[in-house]
Design an enzyme around this catalytic site. Structure first.
Site, PDB file in Angstrom:
ATOM      1  N   THR A 218      39.330  49.317  42.189  1.00 44.75           N
ATOM      2  CA  THR A 218      39.757  48.617  40.980  1.00 44.75           C
ATOM      3  C   THR A 218      41.062  47.901  41.243  1.00 44.75           C
ATOM      4  OG1 THR A 218      38.762  50.336  39.616  1.00 44.75           O
ATOM      5  CG2 THR A 218      40.318  48.884  38.521  1.00 44.75           C
TER       6      THR A 218
ATOM      7  N   VAL B  34      35.168  46.691  41.684  1.00 40.94           N
ATOM      8  CA  VAL B  34      34.088  46.490  42.658  1.00 40.94           C
ATOM      9  C   VAL B  34      33.154  47.690  42.615  1.00 40.94           C
ATOM     10  CG1 VAL B  34      33.510  46.037  45.079  1.00 40.94           C
ATOM     11  CG2 VAL B  34      35.647  45.140  44.125  1.00 40.94           C
TER      12      VAL B  34
ATOM     13  N   ASP C  39      46.961  36.789  52.121  1.00 45.22           N
ATOM     14  CA  ASP C  39      47.097  38.169  51.614  1.00 45.22           C
ATOM     15  C   ASP C  39      46.481  39.146  52.619  1.00 45.22           C
ATOM     16  OD1 ASP C  39      47.859  40.206  49.927  1.00 45.22           O
ATOM     17  OD2 ASP C  39      46.113  40.016  48.596  1.00 45.22           O
TER      18      ASP C  39
END
Length: 416
Positions: A22, A28, A137
């Site tokens: 989460t 997911v 990222d």
């Protein structure tokens, strides 16, 4: 699997089962396709209500990028759908979890494993940069493993990714601070090469078990990145400082954390002279840590073993609440085991189970004297559990150091 506390969204073509993770905007799930193939997928469910303008743009860019690229080391976007509440990204399922968990379970990765993973990550990154895409990222949590055994890396979560030519410069802060390049952390212009810094941080974490610039705040992180001091010595300097100030508990914790850096360094160092210098430091830190541990253990036990009249009063007031009585008994069992010298994982588990139950009961307890006593008891139990956890971590660090010192001095060139 799905529990009573939550239910996954419904999709016509899929059966959504367990929740895999989460985030701020998305959850997911593992899912099965209803067709005969029973294909296993991961479905990223993005709540429309949680999206602001920037996150909508990020999501659209993520879909656009993943729709157009196919690479063995980049997670595949199979399809995307939406309804009135959610946007769904149907992704390739990676059964091995993420790289962060993989590293934590093994503490450190062997050099040959880290080398293979780095090659796969570099391969994915080169492919992206050849297509003028920067991930922005990169971190172990965003790198998935295809399977538990003989895993292949799969680069995932393109929520911050951007189309960037090599000469493009940006200034928007993106990504996760611990893995950000200095240009980002210091709020300067940056280009596509920031991904390479993140790769270096990931490699360090794989080999040493933690990122090089662990920090409690953005300011502290910036100071550490700007500093020209060697990464592992920061902890030692702070440990010596706390030791000199007479703060035995803090010094002990810092010495043990320093050991977590020096032990892998000792293992991988191939230069005999430098290896011997590291061995001497490891021996010195273990010796001082053991002296401090004796002091800390003695004073902490005296403090923890004092009579607690409030606890007895709480038990009296809990006699009409069987569930509360049972939780307090479980806490007492944990305290008894710890005071018998059983400061191990089983005792910690007892503390955690009792605290879980007591916190639920606290939430339902009306205002009054019993609630006040229960709140105070929970704080005491949390302190004891944290102390026990810290003792276990310190013992593990010292054990690692002693094992490393016991190894015969030899060149590590055979590992190359």
């Amino acid at each position: 699997m799905a529990g009573s506390g939550w239910a996954p969204p419904r999709l016509d073509e899929f059966i959504l089962t367990e929740r895999l993770g989460t985030g701020t905007y998305a959850t997911v799930y593992k899912a099965y396709r209803k067709r005969d193939t029973r294909e296993v997928v991961a479905i990223k469910c993005v709540s429309k209500r949680s999206l602001n303008r920037a996150s909508v743009e990020n999501l659209l860019t993520e879909i656009e990028i993943l729709k157009t690229i196919r690479h063995p080391h980049i997670v595949e976007l199979k399809d995307f759908q939406w309804d009135s509440d959610h946007i769904y990204l149907i992704m390739e399922f990676c059964a091995g979890g993420d790289l962060s968990r993989f590293i934590r379970m093994r503490r450190i990765l062997p050099e040959k494993v880290a080398r293979v993973f780095l090659q796969q990550l570099a391969c994915a990154l080169k492919f992206l940069h050849d297509h003028n895409i920067s991930h922005l990222d990169l971190k172990p949590q965003n790198i998935l493993l295809s399977a538990p055994e003989h895993p292949q890396l799969k680069l995932a979560d393109f929520g911050f990714a951007q189309y960037m030519s090599p000469w493009d410069e940006k200034h928007v802060l993106r990504g996760s601070p611990l893995y950000m390049a200095p240009e980002m952390v210091c709020r300067q212009q940056y280009d596509a090469r920031v991904d390479l810094w993140s790769v270096g941080v990931i490699l360090y974490e794989a080999l040493f078990g933690r990122p090089p610039f662990a920090s409690r705040s953005f300011t502290e992180l910036e100071e550490k990145i700007r500093s020209d001091r060697a990464v592992e010595t920061d902890l030692v300097v702070e440990a010596v400082k706390k030791d000199q100030e007479g703060d035995a508990s803090a010094a002990l914790s810092l010495y043990c954390k320093a050991l977590e850096y020096f032990v892998p360094a000792l293992h991988y160092e191939s230069d005999a002279r430098r290896k011997e210098a590291i061995r001497a430091k490891v021996g010195q830190y273990i010796s001082r840590a053991e002296e401090l541990k004796a002091l800390v253990t003695s004073s902490s036990k005296n403090l923890l073993q004092r009579e607690n009249p409030a606890r007895e009063l709480l038990r009296e007031m809990a006699k009409d609440k069987p569930r509360l009585c049972a939780a307090l008994e479980m806490a007492s069992a944990a305290i008894a085991k710890e005071e018998e010298g059983k400061d191990d994982a089983d005792t910690l588990e007892l503390y955690q189970q009792s605290l879980g139950e007591l916190l639920l009961l606290l939430a339902a307890e009306p205002a009054g004297r019993r609630r006040e006593l229960l709140h105070a008891e929970i704080q005491t139990l949390m302190s004891r559990a944290e102390y026990l956890k810290e003792q276990m971590k310190m013992r593990e660090a010292q054990s690692m150091g002693k094992e490393a010192l016991a190894e015969p001095v030899r060149s590590t060139c055979t590992l190359q």
